[in-house]
Design an enzyme around this catalytic site. Structure first.
Site: not given
Length: 302
Positions: A47-48
């Protein structure tokens, strides 16, 4: 006339310490730019919000990506108690609050139910496809997303620290397809206080560790380094989870032609996934049957 591929025919693995705020795809694009490579991919999306090990495969190494993606991975993460969010992490909107805070005994008592073969429902904001569309696209559009639980192998889930009553730090080793955000969400539900991830770091993925990783700044500097490709790990690094089966030069030729080849030696059992080598270099990935390697992925000759 076939179109000429842009970039250099580079083969191998580069482990990047993904920074917070970048997507995995952005890191791969940056790595491909830095090495001027024709082809690149990665093993296991982060995920970012997450940081840590992102293994980037170049050229022929992309053929080994599924075997790294399927391998066990380890994460260190922090859960914030007392608030549930739409995304199950700190980037989402708070949808429920609680004044309850679990103590160490309560947390540790809950962990065994999250180990072994468990059923996990992915977060609504995830890349899981629903009728051909990504769940996060539907969720962002305001639609209710109902995802089916799916099996996940959790090798271990350990409480490593409680820095204050609001937070707890964990380490988890799990198989393919695990969502740390879902673990935090479900732990919060079991403990009755709600919870979401505030920090997430992948510390290893299959054979690749943080000690192997380069920072994004070091990656960008490779653009001006004519010897950057020499820093890559070999294609074979992505095959450490499979047994190596050596073959002769003639056998290597047969495998590259799509034909089975006899093993010089093997401890594999019938039907095992293996990789064949000649002079220590990968020739093919295949299945071991009756003393032979039957290829299903073939590597180009040097």
């Amino acid at each position: 006339m076939a179109r000429r591929k842009k970039g250099l025919p580079i083969d191998g693995w580069l482990v990047v310490d993904k920074p917070q705020g970048m997507t995995s795809a952005q890191v791969v694009s940056k790595a491909r730019w830095a090495l001027r490579a024709q082809k690149a991919g990665h093993a296991g999306t982060l995920d970012p919000l997450a940081t840590g090990v992102l293994a980037v495969a170049f050229g022929e190494a992309t053929k080994t990506v599924p075997y790294v993606t399927d391998a066990l991975k380890a994460y260190a993460f922090t859960v914030r108690w007392g608030a549930s969010t739409t995304t199950d992490d700190a980037e989402g909107e708070v949808i429920a609050r609680s004044d309850l805070r679990p103590d160490r005994a309560a947390i540790e008592a809950a962990l065994p139910d999250f180990e072994g073969e468990i059923m996990q429902t992915p977060p609504a904001f995830s890349a899981v496809k629903v009728d051909g569309e990504r769940a996060y696209d539907l969720a962002r559009a305001g639609e209710q997303v109902a995802l089916a639980p799916r099996p996940l192998w959790v090798e271990s889930l350990t409480l490593t620290d409680i820095p204050d009553p609001d937070h707890a730090v964990f380490e988890m080793v799990c198989g393919k397809g695990g969502y740390v955000r879902a673990i935090a969400r479900d732990l919060g539900r079991v403990l009755g206080c709600g919870g979401h991830v505030t920090q997430l770091r992948r510390i290893w993925a299959g054979p690749f560790e943080l000690a192997d990783a380069v920072s994004i700044e070091a990656l960008e500097a490779m653009r001006d380094d004519p010897d950057a490709a020499a820093r890559l790990l070999p294609v074979e690094a992505g095959l450490s989870g499979l047994e190596e089966i050596p073959v002769t030069a003639e056998g290597a030729g047969r495998l590259r032609a799509g034909q089975p080849a006899p093993a010089l030696r093997a401890d594999a059992e019938y039907g095992d996934a293996v990789w064949a080598s000649h002079d220590g270099r990968a020739v093919a990935i295949g299945v071991y049957k009756g003393g032979q390697v039957h290829p299903n992925r073939v590597f180009a000759a040097d």
